[in-house]
Structures are given as structure tokens and as C-alpha cells.
Design an enzyme around this catalytic site. Structure first.
Site, short mmCIF file in Angstrom:
data_model
loop_
_atom_site.label_atom_id
_atom_site.label_comp_id
_atom_site.label_asym_id
_atom_site.label_seq_id
_atom_site.Cartn_x
_atom_site.Cartn_y
_atom_site.Cartn_z
N SER A 147 0.86 -1.19 0.00
CA SER A 147 0.00 0.00 0.00
C SER A 147 0.89 1.23 0.00
O SER A 147 1.72 1.41 0.90
CB SER A 147 -0.89 0.03 1.25
OG SER A 147 -1.80 -1.04 1.25
N GLY A 191 -0.26 4.55 -0.16
CA GLY A 191 -1.04 5.76 0.09
C GLY A 191 -1.72 6.26 -1.17
O GLY A 191 -2.38 5.50 -1.88
N GLY A 221 -1.54 4.38 -4.50
CA GLY A 221 -2.26 3.14 -4.74
C GLY A 221 -1.54 1.90 -4.26
O GLY A 221 -0.88 1.90 -3.22
N GLY A 226 -6.58 0.14 4.44
CA GLY A 226 -5.78 -1.04 4.12
C GLY A 226 -6.56 -2.33 4.29
O GLY A 226 -6.38 -3.29 3.53
N ASP A 227 -7.47 -2.36 5.26
CA ASP A 227 -8.31 -3.55 5.48
C ASP A 227 -9.27 -3.75 4.31
O ASP A 227 -9.53 -4.88 3.88
CB ASP A 227 -9.08 -3.42 6.78
CG ASP A 227 -8.18 -3.16 7.97
OD1 ASP A 227 -7.02 -3.60 7.93
OD2 ASP A 227 -8.63 -2.51 8.93
#
Length: 309
Positions: free
Chosen positions: A217, A219, A222, A248-249
């Protein structure tokens, strides 16, 4: 079914205030409570996408009872949490409505005894028998061995169940050595694991350390995926403002749903990126704005190439 593991479950409490100022009293305009911890957030997004999900981990005390009561009201999510004597932790998110920024306060979680850890391992191995894939998510509560995720990865591999690992620090380093199918670190976690701040180099190094696939990830940039089939980067069309807790989940949920639906990697990354961005504008972690998600799906840019393993 998809199995998500949250060893350090939580009751997520979100406060909304007009403007958060240090050393001042604040009038809270809205309070929400949700079952929390990374794997439970992942489960709620998966359920909203139409997948059957079972959640496991630890639960205890009055806070744990609230978490389980809330899970009962969540369609398509089955509660297989293991009881412990300690109290489930709380996490507090304070959303500043003026700036859109979020301040997060996370309790450490209950201390897990050796007997409770053994009981969880038995329950986990039983659940693997009917799982199509498993996600191991979040921090370790006190008392759980630092190499816990490595053992859970090996158990999943022995059972022939694809496993995604989403954690950080020493737990990630040891877990990677057990050869999970996918890891999903953020940029800081990836740099800590590999010592490199160059995402391309770092994802390659993480694969050498044992991960079959690395999805990082980045930010607003992408997701960057380094897989046996190739390398791709998926970038959202715009940066959305809101509560980033759980973004993120949501990405993990997108990756898992794409895995069980046998989507090619560019499509998995498109879904994961759109879900992650759409979760930012949702009021609490573990949810996403459906209108934003549908609109973003057609606008995520994916670049990359097919390569040798």
C-alpha cells in the site's frame, strides 16, 4: 468460506468533533461503535461484497461481549472467536470534521495465557478444514509469541489453504519466512522489513525473504504488486478526504475476494484500490461508500507487465 484471523480484536469507537484542539474540551457530535481489529474490518467489507466469512481470534470481558453482540447483527459473518479471561481492547478514533484528519488511540489488548493460545491454535486448525482462504491480520496481543503468525502460516500451508498476512514489525519478519501466499504491508512496514525505501526493490526483496506475492500500500499512489505472474501498480484517480482508518483492510478484502473469484491480478488490484479509496469516505472502518466504489472501479489506472516468476 473465507476465514479472517484477528488476534487482537477491538471495539472500535469513533467520535466526530467539529475541530480537535489540544488541551481543550470538545462536544462530540456523533459516536459510532463497531467490531474492530483489522480482520474484523476485512470481514465486514467481504460480507458487503457478498462473501461468507468466519472470524476468529480472541474475545473477553464486557467489551468482548459488545463486540460479539454487534457481530451477531452483521449478515454473512460467522463468529468463531475464542473466549479469554482478559478484556478485549478498545480503539478510539477522533475525527476532526473541519480538517478531515483522524487521531487514533489504541489500547494494547488482553494478556493471553499459554492455555488460551493453545485453545486458539486448535480452533484455528479446525476452521481451516472448511476455509477457501485465510487472512491473518493485525497486531499480536500481549502473551502471544512473536512467531505466532509464522506458525499459523505453516498450518494454513499444510492444510492447502492460501494465506494472506497483514501485520508489521518482527511478527511480519518471522511470518514472511514461513512463506505466505500474499503479504500486504504499507510503505513504512515494507521499508522496515527490507531496509529499502524504493518500493520496487523492497517488494522484490520481500519475495526473496519468502512471500510468494507482495502487495504494498503506497497511500495516494495506490497499490504495487509483485507476483510470480508479473508486476503491476494500481493508482486511484483522485485522493479522497475522510477517515483513512481501515483503508488497508478494505484493500485486503478486495484482494481476498479477487482470489476466491479467480480474477486476474490487474482486476484484483483495481477492486482493492477502489475499495480502499471508497472506505476513506465511509464514516467508520470496515465500511465503504458503494457509490464511490462503483464510480472508482472504472477509473483506477493499472500499469505493469507480465514477467517470469
Amino acid at each position: 468460506m473465507i476465514l479472517t484471523v484477528t488476534l487482537n480484536t477491538a471495539l472500535d469507537i469513533t467520535y466526530r468533533v467539529r475541530s480537535l484542539r489540544p488541551h481543550a474540551s470538545h462536544r462530540v457530535s456523533e459516536v459510532t461503535e463497531r467490531p474492530g481489529g483489522k480482520g474484523l474490518n476485512v470481514a465486514r467489507v467481504l460480507a458487503a461484497l457478498g462473501h461468507e466469512v468466519t472470524v476468529t481470534g480472541f474475545t473477553g470481558g464486557a467489551t468482548g461481549s459488545v463486540v460479539q453482540d454487534l457481530l451477531t447483527a452483521t449478515p454473512a459473518v460467522v463468529d468463531a472467536l475464542v473466549p479469554v479471561t482478559g478484556a478485549t481492547r478498545r480503539t478510539i478514533a477522533v475525527v476532526d470534521e473541519l480538517t478531515g484528519d483522524t487521531t487514533q488511540l489504541n489500547e494494547p489488548g488482553p494478556t493471553i495465557t499459554p492455555a488460551e493460545w493453545s485453545a486458539f491454535q486448535e480452533a484455528y486448525e479446525d476452521l481451516l478444514a472448511s476455509a477457501s482462504t485465510v487472512a491473518l491480520c493485525g497486531s499480536l496481543p500481549p502473551g502471544v509469541p512473536v512467531g505466532a503468525y509464522a506458525g499459523l502460516v505453516r498450518a494454513a500451508r499444510t492444510a492447502g489453504v492460501p494465506v494472506l498476512l497483514d501485520t508489521s514489525g518482527e511478527a511480519l519478519r518471522r511470518g514472511v519466512a514461513a512463506r505466505p501466499d500474499i503479504i500486504k504491508p504499507n510503505a513504512d512496514e515494507l521499508a522496515e522489513l527490507t531496509g529499502s525505501h524504493d518500493p520496487l526493490r523492497a517488494t522484490q526483496d520481500a519475495r526473496r525473504r519468502g512471500a510468494r506475492t507482495v502487495v504494498a500500500s503506497l497511500g495516494k499512489s495506490g497499490l504495487l504488486a509483485h507476483t510470480p505472474e508479473g508486476r503491476w501498480q494500481a493508482t486511484p484517480p483522485t485522493r479522497l478526504h475522510g477517515n483513512p482508518t481501515g483503508a488497508g483492510d478494505a484493500a485486503v478484502a478486495g484482494l481476498l475476494s479477487g482470489l476466491v473469484e479467480h480474477l486476474p491480478w490487474p482486476d484484483r488490484l483495481t477492486r482493492a484500490t477502489a475499495l480502499s479509496a471508497a472506505s476513506v469516505v465511509a464514516p467508520v472502518a470496515g465500511e465503504f461508500d458503494r457509490g464511490a466504489y462503483k464510480e472508482l472501479l472504472g477509473r483506477v489506472a493499472v500499469t505493469g507487465e507480465v514477467t517470469a516468476a
